[in-house]
Design an enzyme around this catalytic site. Structure first.
Site, PDB file in Angstrom:
ATOM      1  N   CYS A   1      23.657  61.435  42.438  1.00 18.69           N
ATOM      2  CA  CYS A   1      24.502  62.052  41.416  1.00 18.69           C
ATOM      3  C   CYS A   1      25.963  62.121  41.838  1.00 18.69           C
ATOM      4  O   CYS A   1      26.815  62.509  41.034  1.00 18.69           O
ATOM      5  CB  CYS A   1      23.972  63.440  41.067  1.00 18.69           C
ATOM      6  SG  CYS A   1      22.462  63.370  40.082  1.00 18.69           S
TER       7      CYS A   1
ATOM      8  N   THR B   1      28.129  71.177  24.321  1.00 14.95           N
ATOM      9  CA  THR B   1      28.223  72.119  25.438  1.00 14.95           C
ATOM     10  C   THR B   1      27.811  71.473  26.763  1.00 14.95           C
ATOM     11  O   THR B   1      27.492  72.170  27.726  1.00 14.95           O
ATOM     12  CB  THR B   1      27.348  73.360  25.191  1.00 14.95           C
ATOM     13  OG1 THR B   1      25.984  72.949  25.043  1.00 14.95           O
ATOM     14  CG2 THR B   1      27.800  74.119  23.961  1.00 14.95           C
TER      15      THR B   1
ATOM     16  N   LYS C   1      28.468  60.128  39.647  1.00 12.72           N
ATOM     17  CA  LYS C   1      28.906  60.555  38.321  1.00 12.72           C
ATOM     18  C   LYS C   1      30.419  60.548  38.199  1.00 12.72           C
ATOM     19  O   LYS C   1      31.141  60.843  39.155  1.00 12.72           O
ATOM     20  CB  LYS C   1      28.376  61.962  38.018  1.00 12.72           C
ATOM     21  CG  LYS C   1      26.879  62.034  37.843  1.00 12.72           C
ATOM     22  CD  LYS C   1      26.390  63.440  37.602  1.00 12.72           C
ATOM     23  CE  LYS C   1      26.706  63.949  36.216  1.00 12.72           C
ATOM     24  NZ  LYS C   1      25.976  65.200  35.914  1.00 12.72           N
TER      25      LYS C   1
ATOM     26  N   ASP D   1      25.164  69.983  27.625  1.00 12.53           N
ATOM     27  CA  ASP D   1      23.812  70.392  28.001  1.00 12.53           C
ATOM     28  C   ASP D   1      23.069  69.231  28.650  1.00 12.53           C
ATOM     29  O   ASP D   1      23.558  68.105  28.714  1.00 12.53           O
ATOM     30  CB  ASP D   1      23.059  70.912  26.780  1.00 12.53           C
ATOM     31  CG  ASP D   1      22.269  72.171  27.084  1.00 12.53           C
ATOM     32  OD1 ASP D   1      21.675  72.228  28.181  1.00 12.53           O
ATOM     33  OD2 ASP D   1      22.275  73.096  26.260  1.00 12.53           O
TER      34      ASP D   1
END
Length: 352
Positions: free
Chosen positions: A22, A52, A25, A54
């Site tokens: 990750c 948002t 990213k 999510d």
């Protein structure tokens, strides 16, 4: 009969990618710029979209069922192909659990340098993903593959949830306790791994943490006192907590000494081991973080450390805490810890 050409030797997987896990990213600041004005409008049955930040999209089918859809993929964080596949699959499934949902099936996302990696190594990556999905009780029902310069693997996962039990990252309430399900430090351990500073014991700690499925999310989804939930991944604890704060219109206070860490992480951070993504994370959101403590580079590196397949971050009513702790403990997450609480202050984080 002509002899079949020998397979090329397999290089270290991490040597083939410019980043891993990750930590690949795009930084939160740049991502916000890229998505500005690019997201589609509302739809009556789209219960959760991208507004948002999510973990997954949620689309209502009827009064009792909603589809949860997510995708996650990245480049290698370790060199063992089977472990890489397991980590990537565990990480992708986490977004489903973070919504309080149950996974149904997955599609594989595969990009491999066919002329660089051996067929055996690529098959091992795929087997790793299959093993985790079997553990989660779901099939890999297909997918898509390309010949790419850097190795990429992940999943697109579909799940199901009762629309009334969806757990968003934007429904936290003033006074909610914050519980972190897994210790921090995956990015720091992976940075040490790339520098050959990780012994076998520490490597096994890294693998165990990143291949532990966040299955408590399914049971936490049934608790009415759990108001918000997300998983901590590439933006670090502070980044994903800030997303919860902004979505909920609240602030948060965390107690640094109560944040659980993987073994050896503090010493590595104090020795200056960190990922480049950690620094990018801080540049993106550091302005929204205040601290009662003096400037502390190791602590900053830990709290911004990109977590690959990190833990669930839960905001719950204090009266629901025993139930939350029981679920985490009963499913093997003994280090799940209360690390702070949501506050009615402005949408920022204060470190105590």
């Amino acid at each position: 009969m002509r002899a079949r050409p020998a397979s090329p030797p397999t290089p270290r997987l991490t040597s083939l990618s410019h980043g891993g896990g990750c930590g690949c990213k795009i930084s939160p600041g740049i991502l916000a710029e890229l998505l500005q004005g690019a997201l589609p409008g509302a739809h009556p049955d789209l219960l959760v979209g991208a507004d948002t930040s999510d973990d997954a999209a949620v689309y209502r089918l009827n009064e009792e069922q909603a589809i949860v859809a997510t995708t996650d993929f990245f480049m290698p964080i370790v060199d063992d192909p089977f472990d890489f596949g397991r980590i990537a699959a565990t990480n992708a499934l986490s977004d489903i659990y973070a919504m309080g949902a149950r996974p149904l099936l997955a599609l594989a996302i595969v990009g491999m340098p066919i002329n660089t990696l051996s067929r055996e190594a690529i098959r091992a990556i795929l087997r790793g993903g299959e093993a985790v999905c079997a553990q989660a009780g779901i099939p890999i029902a297909g997918g898509h593959s390309i010949d790419s310069v850097e190795p990429i693997y992940g999943l697109a996962v579909t799940g199901v949830v009762d629309p009334k039990r969806v757990k968003r990252n934007s429904r936290a309430r003033d006074g909610d306790l914050l519980i972190l399900g897994k210790p921090l430090g995956v990015g720091i351990l992976s940075a040490a791994f790339k520098k050959d500073l990780l012994d076998e014991t520490a490597y096994r700690v890294l693998i165990e943490a990143t291949t532990r499925l966040n299955v408590p999310g399914m049971e936490l989804g049934n608790l009415p006192g759990v108001h918000a939930m997300t998983d901590v991944t590439g933006f670090g604890l502070l980044g994903h907590l800030l997303e919860m704060c902004r979505g909920s219109g609240l602030g948060a206070r965390i107690e640094a000494d109560r944040v659980p860490l993987l073994p050896g992480v503090r010493a590595l951070a104090e020795a200056g081991i960190a990922t480049g993504a950690s620094a990018r994370n801080w540049l993106s959101y550091g302005k929204d973080v205040q601290s009662a403590k003096p400037a502390n580079a190791p602590l900053q590196a830990i709290l911004t450390d990109p977590q690959t397949s990190g833990g669930l971050l839960v905001a719950c009513d204090p009266h629901e805490l025993p139930g939350v702790q029981s679920i985490f403990g009963g499913l093997g997450f003994a280090q799940a810890s209360v690390i702070g609480r949501m506050t009615g202050a402005s949408a920022g984080v204060h470190i105590e």
